[in-house]
Design a protein around this motif. Structure first.
Motif, PDB file in Angstrom:
ATOM      1  N   GLN A 128       1.791 -10.732   4.905  1.00  0.00           N
ATOM      2  CA  GLN A 128       0.494 -11.345   5.173  1.00  0.00           C
ATOM      3  C   GLN A 128       0.617 -12.786   5.660  1.00  0.00           C
ATOM      4  OE1 GLN A 128      -2.404 -10.526   2.199  1.00  0.00           O
ATOM      5  NE2 GLN A 128      -3.945 -11.900   3.049  1.00  0.00           N
ATOM      6  N   PHE A 129       1.619 -13.513   5.200  1.00  0.00           N
ATOM      7  CA  PHE A 129       1.720 -14.915   5.582  1.00  0.00           C
ATOM      8  C   PHE A 129       2.640 -15.157   6.777  1.00  0.00           C
ATOM      9  CE2 PHE A 129       0.434 -15.163   1.081  1.00  0.00           C
ATOM     10  CZ  PHE A 129      -0.706 -15.929   1.233  1.00  0.00           C
ATOM     11  N   SER A 130       3.434 -14.140   7.148  1.00  0.00           N
ATOM     12  CA  SER A 130       4.369 -14.341   8.249  1.00  0.00           C
ATOM     13  C   SER A 130       4.141 -13.409   9.436  1.00  0.00           C
ATOM     14  CB  SER A 130       5.815 -14.158   7.760  1.00  0.00           C
ATOM     15  OG  SER A 130       6.121 -15.078   6.737  1.00  0.00           O
ATOM     16  N   LEU A 131       3.560 -12.233   9.179  1.00  0.00           N
ATOM     17  CA  LEU A 131       3.471 -11.252  10.251  1.00  0.00           C
ATOM     18  C   LEU A 131       2.051 -10.930  10.694  1.00  0.00           C
ATOM     19  CD1 LEU A 131       6.200  -8.707   9.041  1.00  0.00           C
ATOM     20  CD2 LEU A 131       6.428 -10.572  10.701  1.00  0.00           C
ATOM     21  N   ALA A 132       1.089 -10.972   9.780  1.00  0.00           N
ATOM     22  CA  ALA A 132      -0.278 -10.581  10.142  1.00  0.00           C
ATOM     23  C   ALA A 132      -1.274 -11.273   9.210  1.00  0.00           C
ATOM     24  CB  ALA A 132      -0.439  -9.062  10.053  1.00  0.00           C
ATOM     25  N   PRO A 133      -2.514 -11.437   9.660  1.00  0.00           N
ATOM     26  CA  PRO A 133      -3.530 -12.081   8.816  1.00  0.00           C
ATOM     27  C   PRO A 133      -4.243 -11.113   7.887  1.00  0.00           C
ATOM     28  CG  PRO A 133      -4.437 -11.683  10.975  1.00  0.00           C
ATOM     29  CD  PRO A 133      -3.000 -11.215  11.030  1.00  0.00           C
ATOM     30  N   PHE A 134      -3.628  -9.951   7.645  1.00  0.00           N
ATOM     31  CA  PHE A 134      -4.236  -8.965   6.763  1.00  0.00           C
ATOM     32  C   PHE A 134      -3.179  -8.363   5.847  1.00  0.00           C
ATOM     33  CE2 PHE A 134      -3.450  -7.076  10.973  1.00  0.00           C
ATOM     34  CZ  PHE A 134      -2.540  -6.082  10.652  1.00  0.00           C
ATOM     35  N   ASP A 135      -3.622  -7.604   4.851  1.00  0.00           N
ATOM     36  CA  ASP A 135      -2.754  -7.001   3.847  1.00  0.00           C
ATOM     37  C   ASP A 135      -1.895  -5.892   4.452  1.00  0.00           C
ATOM     38  OD1 ASP A 135      -2.120  -5.072   1.525  1.00  0.00           O
ATOM     39  OD2 ASP A 135      -2.948  -6.806   0.486  1.00  0.00           O
ATOM     40  N   ILE A 136      -0.666  -5.769   3.962  1.00  0.00           N
ATOM     41  CA  ILE A 136       0.241  -4.747   4.490  1.00  0.00           C
ATOM     42  C   ILE A 136      -0.312  -3.338   4.292  1.00  0.00           C
ATOM     43  CG2 ILE A 136       1.582  -4.528   2.341  1.00  0.00           C
ATOM     44  CD1 ILE A 136       4.086  -4.167   4.106  1.00  0.00           C
ATOM     45  N   PHE A 137      -1.143  -3.145   3.260  1.00  0.00           N
ATOM     46  CA  PHE A 137      -1.641  -1.807   2.974  1.00  0.00           C
ATOM     47  C   PHE A 137      -2.777  -1.367   3.902  1.00  0.00           C
ATOM     48  CE2 PHE A 137       0.229  -2.992  -1.216  1.00  0.00           C
ATOM     49  CZ  PHE A 137       1.206  -2.006  -1.240  1.00  0.00           C
ATOM     50  N   ILE A 138      -3.209  -2.242   4.787  1.00  0.00           N
ATOM     51  CA  ILE A 138      -4.194  -1.792   5.789  1.00  0.00           C
ATOM     52  C   ILE A 138      -3.624  -1.921   7.201  1.00  0.00           C
ATOM     53  CG2 ILE A 138      -6.222  -2.244   4.368  1.00  0.00           C
ATOM     54  CD1 ILE A 138      -6.636  -4.856   5.871  1.00  0.00           C
ATOM     55  N   TRP A 139      -2.307  -1.984   7.315  1.00  0.00           N
ATOM     56  CA  TRP A 139      -1.704  -2.035   8.652  1.00  0.00           C
ATOM     57  C   TRP A 139      -1.802  -0.672   9.324  1.00  0.00           C
ATOM     58  CZ3 TRP A 139       4.132  -1.586   9.926  1.00  0.00           C
ATOM     59  CH2 TRP A 139       4.303  -1.699  11.309  1.00  0.00           C
ATOM     60  N   ARG A 140      -1.135   0.316   8.775  1.00  0.00           N
ATOM     61  CA  ARG A 140      -1.180   1.675   9.326  1.00  0.00           C
ATOM     62  C   ARG A 140      -1.766   2.618   8.273  1.00  0.00           C
ATOM     63  NH1 ARG A 140       2.902   1.835  13.409  1.00  0.00           N
ATOM     64  NH2 ARG A 140       2.402   0.069  14.786  1.00  0.00           N
ATOM     65  N   ARG A 141      -2.201   3.770   8.725  1.00  0.00           N
ATOM     66  CA  ARG A 141      -2.760   4.760   7.797  1.00  0.00           C
ATOM     67  C   ARG A 141      -1.765   5.106   6.685  1.00  0.00           C
ATOM     68  NH1 ARG A 141      -5.442   5.677  12.556  1.00  0.00           N
ATOM     69  NH2 ARG A 141      -7.542   6.598  12.435  1.00  0.00           N
ATOM     70  N   LEU A 142      -0.492   5.216   7.032  1.00  0.00           N
ATOM     71  CA  LEU A 142       0.547   5.521   6.056  1.00  0.00           C
ATOM     72  C   LEU A 142       0.551   4.501   4.928  1.00  0.00           C
ATOM     73  CD1 LEU A 142       3.109   7.014   5.078  1.00  0.00           C
ATOM     74  CD2 LEU A 142       4.426   5.540   6.620  1.00  0.00           C
ATOM     75  N   ASP A 143       0.373   3.241   5.267  1.00  0.00           N
ATOM     76  CA  ASP A 143       0.387   2.183   4.264  1.00  0.00           C
ATOM     77  C   ASP A 143      -0.817   2.288   3.332  1.00  0.00           C
ATOM     78  OD1 ASP A 143       2.721   0.816   5.407  1.00  0.00           O
ATOM     79  OD2 ASP A 143       1.379   0.409   7.081  1.00  0.00           O
ATOM     80  N   SER A 144      -1.957   2.687   3.865  1.00  0.00           N
ATOM     81  CA  SER A 144      -3.153   2.842   3.035  1.00  0.00           C
ATOM     82  C   SER A 144      -2.996   4.009   2.066  1.00  0.00           C
ATOM     83  CB  SER A 144      -4.388   3.056   3.919  1.00  0.00           C
ATOM     84  OG  SER A 144      -4.650   1.901   4.700  1.00  0.00           O
ATOM     85  N   PHE A 145      -2.432   5.118   2.544  1.00  0.00           N
ATOM     86  CA  PHE A 145      -2.174   6.244   1.645  1.00  0.00           C
ATOM     87  C   PHE A 145      -1.147   5.866   0.588  1.00  0.00           C
ATOM     88  CE2 PHE A 145      -4.047   8.872   5.065  1.00  0.00           C
ATOM     89  CZ  PHE A 145      -4.908   9.641   4.295  1.00  0.00           C
ATOM     90  N   SER A 146      -0.169   5.058   0.966  1.00  0.00           N
ATOM     91  CA  SER A 146       0.851   4.614   0.015  1.00  0.00           C
ATOM     92  C   SER A 146       0.232   3.800  -1.117  1.00  0.00           C
ATOM     93  CB  SER A 146       1.905   3.780   0.747  1.00  0.00           C
ATOM     94  OG  SER A 146       2.812   3.200  -0.155  1.00  0.00           O
ATOM     95  N   ARG A 147      -0.808   3.003  -0.778  1.00  0.00           N
ATOM     96  CA  ARG A 147      -1.447   2.150  -1.783  1.00  0.00           C
ATOM     97  C   ARG A 147      -2.108   2.965  -2.895  1.00  0.00           C
ATOM     98  NH1 ARG A 147      -2.843  -0.193  -5.448  1.00  0.00           N
ATOM     99  NH2 ARG A 147      -3.892  -2.204  -5.649  1.00  0.00           N
ATOM    100  N   LEU A 148      -2.467   4.205  -2.621  1.00  0.00           N
ATOM    101  CA  LEU A 148      -3.090   5.056  -3.633  1.00  0.00           C
ATOM    102  C   LEU A 148      -2.178   5.286  -4.830  1.00  0.00           C
ATOM    103  CD1 LEU A 148      -4.749   7.808  -1.394  1.00  0.00           C
ATOM    104  CD2 LEU A 148      -5.960   6.052  -2.710  1.00  0.00           C
ATOM    105  N   ILE A 149      -0.864   5.334  -4.574  1.00  0.00           N
ATOM    106  CA  ILE A 149       0.070   5.731  -5.628  1.00  0.00           C
ATOM    107  C   ILE A 149       1.214   4.750  -5.833  1.00  0.00           C
ATOM    108  CG2 ILE A 149      -0.410   8.199  -5.353  1.00  0.00           C
ATOM    109  CD1 ILE A 149       2.182   8.377  -3.689  1.00  0.00           C
ATOM    110  N   THR A 150       1.234   3.644  -5.094  1.00  0.00           N
ATOM    111  CA  THR A 150       2.367   2.728  -5.194  1.00  0.00           C
ATOM    112  C   THR A 150       2.453   2.133  -6.600  1.00  0.00           C
ATOM    113  OG1 THR A 150       3.509   0.959  -3.985  1.00  0.00           O
ATOM    114  CG2 THR A 150       1.197   0.576  -4.551  1.00  0.00           C
ATOM    115  N   ALA A 151       3.579   1.505  -6.902  1.00  0.00           N
ATOM    116  CA  ALA A 151       3.841   1.007  -8.263  1.00  0.00           C
ATOM    117  C   ALA A 151       2.987  -0.213  -8.582  1.00  0.00           C
ATOM    118  CB  ALA A 151       5.323   0.674  -8.429  1.00  0.00           C
ATOM    119  N   ARG A 152       1.743   0.029  -8.868  1.00  0.00           N
ATOM    120  CA  ARG A 152       0.844  -0.990  -9.393  1.00  0.00           C
ATOM    121  C   ARG A 152       0.460  -0.567 -10.809  1.00  0.00           C
ATOM    122  NH1 ARG A 152      -1.941  -4.664  -6.178  1.00  0.00           N
ATOM    123  NH2 ARG A 152      -0.630  -5.303  -4.427  1.00  0.00           N
TER     124      ARG A 152
END
Length: 412
Positions: A299-323
């Motif tokens: 977010q601070f070096s590559l894009a002005p948004f969260d990594i989990f809304i970059w590609r669809r894959l990243d958003s699906f990953s956020r559903l189950i990632t280690a949080r």
């Protein structure tokens, strides 16, 4: 130096939505804006000054207000039923405009603004919401008693993040709605809920440390639920404070690894004690901190948004990632089957796998930016209304509210 915009509110905005009239809500929403001055009389508006008339009989999307403040021309923003919700003008025309509005005996205001260019929501430049990781259509909705329940539902649903873990997304919303309502009726602030969350987070950790996993899990799950409630309460009542923000986000970052550490410590001296406990905890912290660092670097070096809304894959990953919530589910499962040590091992493994995925996505993002020059969120390329045949759009965005289902009776 930025120009001051003078705000004049008309319409009473009754009934109250989440405990606030339309006027109260607008004042709270704009209170954090710099160079905005509310006036209760148009006589207080200097000649030529930027002026924004807002109809408090409408529920405004915050993005709409920001867009209106950014305009530098005279326009009247109309709702789909033909009523003006906002009028951008200047101090020279403000008094005449108010006279025209007052002369409109029917209070529909349709003929009071014939000389001002008319625009709709589609004419405003409104992008996706980075802070909530979602893209919802902007809105201006009529406030009246017939619409009150529907508007409260819509406002509450709109306060949810579009991309989050599956428990927060699908399990918590309905009970959180009613608990948030209870808090509003009792006059409780988001900070009150946050303080209770802190107490529960600490006591859950102490219970884990003492090996009382069942009690600890109960308090932990209540704490995670209240962590949802305080954020929704803050958004629907437009109530926030720097202290509350620091406490809420600080608690979210600090307590999860301490819970896992306490869980493991609770096994020491029992038959379930884990050989190599120190190494396991070290790996857990590596995974946890590594994952957070990957998110920050993106977010601070590559894009002005969260990594989990970059590609669809990243958003699906956020559903189950280690949080916290997915990991808490692993701990609960292990306790139910009588193997708490297995739960800690699963949490550590899931942290390492999730962080490995984030490192891979970070590398792909770096290569993509190097090749294409910039990164773009997939949310920027979809229409929540017209792309609902796509699974990602169905899961991570809300269908627009059918305006035809709203009553405009007694709007003014």
């Amino acid at each position: 130096m930025p120009t001051t915009t003078y705000i004049y509110l008309f319409g009473d905005g009754e009934p109250k939505i989440w405990g606030l009239t339309g006027q109260e809500r607008l004042r709270r929403m704009l209170s954090t804006q710099t160079n905005v001055t509310f006036v209760d009389s148009v006589d207080k508006i200097p000649s030529g000054a930027a002026t924004l008339f807002l109809n408090a009989n409408f529920l405004f999307d915050g993005r709409v207000l920001n867009a209106l403040l950014g305009l530098d021309k005279k326009v009247a923003l109309y709702s789909v039923d033909g009523c003006p919700a906002a009028i951008r003008t200047d101090g020279d025309y403000a008094q005449q405009l108010l006279r025209n509005l007052d002369k409109d005996k029917d209070h529909n205001y349709k003929f009071a603004l014939l000389t001002i260019p008319r625009i709709g929501l589609d004419d405003l430049q409104i992008d996706f919401q980075q802070n909530l990781k979602k893209k919802d259509p902007p809105y201006i909705l009529p406030i009246n008693e017939a619409n009150r329940t529907l508007l409260e539902r819509e406002l509450f649903s709109g306060s949810y993040k579009g991309v989050t873990d599956f428990i927060t997304k699908w399990l918590w919303p309905e009970p959180a709605f009613w608990v948030t309502h209870y808090c509003v009726r009792k006059g409780w602030s988001p900070n009150h809920v946050t303080y209770l969350s802190i107490i529960l987070a600490v006591t859950a950790g102490l219970a884990f440390w003492g090996g009382f996993y069942g009690i600890g899990l109960l308090m932990a799950w209540i704490m995670t639920f209240l962590d949802t409630v305080d954020g929704k309460l803050a958004r629907v009542t437009v109530t926030s404070s720097r202290l509350g923000d620091v406490l809420d986000h600080g608690l979210d970052i600090i307590h999860p690894p301490l819970w896992y550490l306490a869980w493991g410590a609770g096994l020491i001296g029992t038959a379930e004690a884990i050989p190599g406990f120190e190494i396991l905890i070290f790996l857990m912290f590596v995974g946890y901190i590594g994952g957070r660092l990957c998110e920050g670097v993106f977010q601070f070096s590559l894009a002005p948004f969260d990594i989990f809304i970059w590609r669809r894959l990243d958003s699906f990953s956020r559903l189950i990632t280690a949080r916290r919530n997915p990991n808490l589910l692993l701990l609960t499962f292990s306790w139910l089957i009588g193997q708490p040590a297995l739960g800690l091992a699963l949490v550590v493994v899931w942290h390492l796998i999730s962080t490995g995925v984030l490192i891979w996505r970070l590398m792909i993002a770096w290569l993509t930016k190097h090749k294409e020059g910039s990164l773009r969120s997939w949310l920027q390329d979809i229409d929540p209304a017209h792309d609902r045949d796509q699974w990602a759009v169905k899961i991570f965005t809300r269908a627009p509210l059918d305006i035809r289902s709203l009553s405009t009776k007694s709007l003014h």
